[in-house]
Design a protein around this motif. Structure first.
Motif, PDB file in Angstrom:
ATOM      1  N   UNK A 196      -1.868 -44.682   5.809  1.00 59.83           N
ATOM      2  CA  UNK A 196      -2.620 -44.384   4.763  1.00 59.83           C
ATOM      3  C   UNK A 196      -3.171 -43.048   4.442  1.00 59.83           C
ATOM      4  N   UNK A 197      -2.788 -42.310   4.678  1.00 63.43           N
ATOM      5  CA  UNK A 197      -3.128 -40.712   5.244  1.00 63.43           C
ATOM      6  C   UNK A 197      -3.827 -40.138   3.704  1.00 63.43           C
ATOM      7  N   UNK A 198      -4.720 -39.456   3.909  1.00 60.66           N
ATOM      8  CA  UNK A 198      -5.673 -38.495   2.380  1.00 60.66           C
ATOM      9  C   UNK A 198      -4.130 -37.944   1.627  1.00 60.66           C
ATOM     10  N   UNK A 199      -4.327 -38.097   0.004  1.00 57.98           N
ATOM     11  CA  UNK A 199      -2.838 -37.485  -0.060  1.00 57.98           C
ATOM     12  C   UNK A 199      -3.113 -37.034  -1.562  1.00 57.98           C
ATOM     13  N   UNK A 200      -4.445 -37.518  -2.289  1.00 64.03           N
ATOM     14  CA  UNK A 200      -4.909 -37.095  -3.601  1.00 64.03           C
ATOM     15  C   UNK A 200      -3.847 -35.561  -3.753  1.00 64.03           C
ATOM     16  N   UNK A 201      -3.972 -34.976  -4.712  1.00 65.62           N
ATOM     17  CA  UNK A 201      -4.142 -33.484  -4.925  1.00 65.62           C
ATOM     18  C   UNK A 201      -5.684 -32.987  -5.560  1.00 65.62           C
ATOM     19  N   UNK A 202      -6.227 -32.514  -5.177  1.00 70.86           N
ATOM     20  CA  UNK A 202      -7.404 -31.392  -5.672  1.00 70.86           C
ATOM     21  C   UNK A 202      -7.340 -31.380  -7.290  1.00 70.86           C
ATOM     22  N   UNK A 222      -8.514 -36.893  -0.395  1.00 71.17           N
ATOM     23  CA  UNK A 222      -7.568 -35.750  -0.875  1.00 71.17           C
ATOM     24  C   UNK A 222      -7.309 -35.229   0.118  1.00 71.17           C
ATOM     25  N   UNK A 223      -5.628 -34.176  -0.091  1.00 74.63           N
ATOM     26  CA  UNK A 223      -5.086 -33.473   0.431  1.00 74.63           C
ATOM     27  C   UNK A 223      -5.030 -31.985   0.346  1.00 74.63           C
ATOM     28  N   UNK A 224      -4.685 -31.138   1.449  1.00 83.00           N
ATOM     29  CA  UNK A 224      -4.800 -29.766   1.179  1.00 83.00           C
ATOM     30  C   UNK A 224      -3.992 -29.652  -0.786  1.00 83.00           C
ATOM     31  N   UNK A 225      -5.097 -28.534  -1.110  1.00 87.16           N
ATOM     32  CA  UNK A 225      -4.294 -28.665  -2.636  1.00 87.16           C
ATOM     33  C   UNK A 225      -2.568 -27.894  -1.838  1.00 87.16           C
ATOM     34  N   UNK A 226      -2.961 -26.482  -0.807  1.00 89.85           N
ATOM     35  CA  UNK A 226      -1.536 -25.785  -0.145  1.00 89.85           C
ATOM     36  C   UNK A 226      -0.740 -26.261   0.154  1.00 89.85           C
ATOM     37  N   UNK A 229       1.515 -32.124   1.501  1.00 91.61           N
ATOM     38  CA  UNK A 229       1.811 -33.728   2.075  1.00 91.61           C
ATOM     39  C   UNK A 229       1.898 -32.902   3.517  1.00 91.61           C
ATOM     40  N   UNK A 230       0.568 -32.914   4.014  1.00 89.24           N
ATOM     41  CA  UNK A 230       0.114 -31.669   5.472  1.00 89.24           C
ATOM     42  C   UNK A 230      -0.219 -33.094   6.351  1.00 89.24           C
ATOM     43  N   UNK A 231       0.054 -34.560   5.796  1.00 90.79           N
ATOM     44  CA  UNK A 231      -0.842 -35.727   6.962  1.00 90.79           C
ATOM     45  C   UNK A 231       0.996 -35.754   7.272  1.00 90.79           C
ATOM     46  N   UNK A 232       1.821 -36.427   5.932  1.00 94.83           N
ATOM     47  CA  UNK A 232       2.636 -36.577   6.276  1.00 94.83           C
ATOM     48  C   UNK A 232       3.534 -35.508   6.769  1.00 94.83           C
ATOM     49  N   UNK A 254       4.511 -46.358   5.168  1.00 93.23           N
ATOM     50  CA  UNK A 254       3.453 -44.955   4.807  1.00 93.23           C
ATOM     51  C   UNK A 254       3.333 -45.607   3.342  1.00 93.23           C
ATOM     52  N   UNK A 255       1.461 -44.971   3.004  1.00 88.82           N
ATOM     53  CA  UNK A 255       1.661 -45.489   1.486  1.00 88.82           C
ATOM     54  C   UNK A 255       1.197 -43.774   1.254  1.00 88.82           C
ATOM     55  N   UNK A 256       1.686 -43.556  -0.449  1.00 93.56           N
ATOM     56  CA  UNK A 256       1.193 -42.142  -0.841  1.00 93.56           C
ATOM     57  C   UNK A 256       1.560 -42.181  -1.510  1.00 93.56           C
ATOM     58  N   UNK A 257       1.914 -40.862  -2.583  1.00 97.09           N
ATOM     59  CA  UNK A 257       1.388 -40.243  -3.837  1.00 97.09           C
ATOM     60  C   UNK A 257       2.156 -40.475  -4.604  1.00 97.09           C
ATOM     61  N   UNK A 258       2.171 -41.626  -5.410  1.00101.79           N
ATOM     62  CA  UNK A 258       3.542 -41.724  -6.614  1.00101.79           C
ATOM     63  C   UNK A 258       3.669 -39.912  -6.798  1.00101.79           C
ATOM     64  N   UNK A 259       3.334 -39.434  -7.106  1.00103.56           N
ATOM     65  CA  UNK A 259       3.474 -37.993  -8.155  1.00103.56           C
ATOM     66  C   UNK A 259       3.993 -37.142  -7.119  1.00103.56           C
ATOM     67  N   UNK A 260       4.180 -37.791  -5.935  1.00100.20           N
ATOM     68  CA  UNK A 260       4.558 -36.516  -4.975  1.00100.20           C
ATOM     69  C   UNK A 260       5.583 -37.370  -4.066  1.00100.20           C
TER      70      UNK A 260
END
Length: 297
Positions: A196-202, A222-226, A229-232, A254-260
């Motif tokens: 369950x990595x960081x996945x929220x966009x700032x 939070x994942x990096x804005x740029x 999907x860095x951690x994935x 994996x758990x992920x951001x539903x928006x992505x």
């Protein structure tokens, strides 16, 4: 002069009404009273509203009230949080376990129950909630939990020690999933990788509650804005470095951001080592999870 049960509840309502709803205040004060008085919810409801509170209990409630005024999560105030059948230690600097993550664990248990041998790596374990849940429900499994930051390492180790008799106690490994895999020599061939990595966009922070945004660890959320999907992407890079079992094919959960969700799925489907991948909804219907099968070399 000691305060009554009724007066402390009224004090909480008067003090917190600008920050929380009536239902939220009632729930929080009940949780704190049950904790500090050592009673069940039913026992609390049966207590007289005129019951006097011990001065030490009153003092603890006043400290908790000040912390709630800053909108600190009640789990940090209590020092623990439920997760499945477990009650896990949590502290500032450690992500509070979420119901969605419990859903991910339940899916793994449903699909893998009875399979043996079963060697599982939890990437970014935080409090250790995923590793401990799986150790509890899959006693035949051997669990490994990777974490880089000192605060969650200490909390995870404490939780692993507390539940040392649950299944096969997870082995905690301190390391960074983004900086190569110098820690892989501690692993046997793995059957499952879960994260369950960081996945929220700032940019999503504008809609987040203060108790999350102002108190929980930024780098666990939070994942990096740029590169959201860095951690994935890093997990895909790791499958060429981590020892993996060959029969049956190893799996990723994996758990992920539903928006992505679609972007994450596309990333995995185009990777040469991924044989198949699919999305799964959480209980609210959002595409919250991804499972993938790794092609053996």
């Amino acid at each position: 002069m000691m305060i009554t049960l009724h007066l402390i509840q009224q004090k909480y309502r008067d003090t917190l009404r600008s920050y929380y709803s009536e239902d939220e205040i009632r729930t929080m004060v009940h949780i704190l009273l049950e904790e500090y008085l050592g009673v069940t919810h039913t026992q609390l409801l049966l207590m007289s509203s005129d019951a006097l509170l011990d001065s030490r209990v009153e003092q603890r409630l006043n400290v908790a009230l000040r912390r709630l005024l800053s909108q600190e999560p009640i789990q940090y105030i209590l020092g623990h949080a439920p997760f499945g059948d477990l009650d896990l230690k949590v502290a500032s600097g450690v992500l509070i376990p979420r119901p969605e993550t419990e859903e991910l664990c339940a899916m793994i248990v449903e699909q893998q129950s009875g399979r043996s041998p079963l060697r599982i790596l939890d990437l970014g374990t935080g409090s250790g909630c995923i590793a401990l849940y799986l150790a509890d429900k899959l006693p035949q499994a051997q669990l490994f939990a990777l974490e880089k930051n000192e605060a969650p390492v200490r909390v995870a180790q404490s939780n692993f020690s507390q539940y040392a008799g649950v299944g096969c106690a997870p082995q905690l490994i301190q390391g960074d999933m983004l900086c190569g895999a110098s820690w892989v020599d501690q692993l046997p061939p793995l059957d499952i990788i879960v994260s369950n990595p960081p996945y929220i966009q700032p940019k999503e922070s504008v809609s987040m509650e203060p108790h999350v945004l102002d108190h929980e660890p930024f780098d666990a959320l939070f994942a990096p804005e740029e590169d959201p999907l860095l951690f994935y992407r890093a997990i895909l890079d790791l499958i060429d470095q981590i020892p993996l079992s060959s029969t049956p094919s190893p799996l990723i959960y994996l758990e992920l951001n539903a928006l992505l969700a679609q972007e994450t799925l596309a990333l995995y489907l185009t990777h040469p080592r991924i044989h198949s991948a699919q999305l799964h909804p959480d209980l609210s219907g959002k595409m919250r999870f991804l499972t993938a099968t790794i092609q053996s070399l």
